[in-house]
Design a protein around this motif. Sequence first.
Motif, mmCIF file in Angstrom:
data_model
loop_
_atom_site.group_PDB
_atom_site.id
_atom_site.type_symbol
_atom_site.label_atom_id
_atom_site.label_comp_id
_atom_site.label_asym_id
_atom_site.label_seq_id
_atom_site.Cartn_x
_atom_site.Cartn_y
_atom_site.Cartn_z
ATOM 1 N N ARG A 85 0.805 -1.273 0.200
ATOM 2 C CA ARG A 85 0.082 -0.041 -0.184
ATOM 3 C C ARG A 85 0.782 1.376 -0.065
ATOM 4 N NH1 ARG A 85 -4.831 -0.894 2.913
ATOM 5 N NH2 ARG A 85 -3.054 -2.237 4.426
ATOM 6 N N PHE A 88 2.600 1.717 -3.548
ATOM 7 C CA PHE A 88 1.267 2.273 -4.406
ATOM 8 C C PHE A 88 1.291 3.620 -4.441
ATOM 9 C CE2 PHE A 88 -2.521 3.021 -6.256
ATOM 10 C CZ PHE A 88 -2.492 2.162 -7.247
ATOM 11 N N ALA A 89 1.043 4.097 -2.927
ATOM 12 C CA ALA A 89 0.741 5.594 -2.657
ATOM 13 C C ALA A 89 2.046 6.469 -3.124
ATOM 14 C CB ALA A 89 0.691 5.643 -1.384
ATOM 15 N N ARG A 92 1.603 6.483 -7.052
ATOM 16 C CA ARG A 92 0.425 6.681 -7.690
ATOM 17 C C ARG A 92 0.417 7.826 -8.679
ATOM 18 N NH1 ARG A 92 -5.121 7.389 -5.723
ATOM 19 N NH2 ARG A 92 -5.818 9.477 -6.317
ATOM 20 N N LYS A 114 -4.905 -7.154 -5.165
ATOM 21 C CA LYS A 114 -4.612 -6.048 -4.615
ATOM 22 C C LYS A 114 -4.325 -4.624 -5.143
ATOM 23 C CE LYS A 114 -2.121 -8.145 -1.004
ATOM 24 N NZ LYS A 114 -0.796 -8.275 -0.125
ATOM 25 N N ALA A 118 -6.240 -1.259 -5.756
ATOM 26 C CA ALA A 118 -5.755 0.302 -5.620
ATOM 27 C C ALA A 118 -6.005 0.959 -6.725
ATOM 28 C CB ALA A 118 -4.498 -0.012 -4.909
ATOM 29 N N ALA A 121 -9.341 2.352 -7.592
ATOM 30 C CA ALA A 121 -9.758 3.584 -6.593
ATOM 31 C C ALA A 121 -9.034 4.841 -7.083
ATOM 32 C CB ALA A 121 -9.454 3.056 -5.168
ATOM 33 N N THR A 122 -8.015 4.738 -7.904
ATOM 34 C CA THR A 122 -7.394 6.224 -8.457
ATOM 35 C C THR A 122 -8.271 6.822 -9.267
ATOM 36 O OG1 THR A 122 -6.176 5.194 -10.279
ATOM 37 C CG2 THR A 122 -5.202 5.089 -8.081
#
Length: 159
Positions: A85, A88-89, A92, A114, A118, A121-122
């Motif tokens: 996570r 990924f952030a 992004r 996963k 993610a 959700a962007t």
Amino acid sequence: GSRPSRRPGQHYRVLAGLARAWNAHRVVEVGTYLGGSALAMLDVPSVERLVTYDLVPWDQFPKSMFRADDFGIRLEQWIRNLGEREVFAVERDELVQADMIFVDASKDEEFEAKFLAALFATDPKSPQLIVLDDIRVLTMIRVWRDIPHDKFDLTSFGN
């Protein structure tokens, strides 16, 4: 230039055709392995930049199709796990700017689910083409079925 001898296989032509048809400028590849798919997409004139995310550097594969001089402004390899996570952030912005994302990673039934959750959700900068490899591999069937967006199975055209 084109180096077809380094890229046998029709699925590379399918990827290049998708990048060309989509007029992709920025491509993200998740899971490059020997590099054939990245090199095929870089042969597409519209592709200005390709970033590949991997867990192992390209030069640790004895049969890698990459050469050191392939890397530069148009091609970068980043050793990072997009399934985490926090990673990924951080990545992004690169992901939301991509026109095309090619996912050919672990197929372990966890990473892809996963990563895609993610990613979905962007808010991408523009419409994205997301391409998944090996969707008929047993561990990928549920991942494919669970995608809540329009999709098309090109398995008969490549792998």
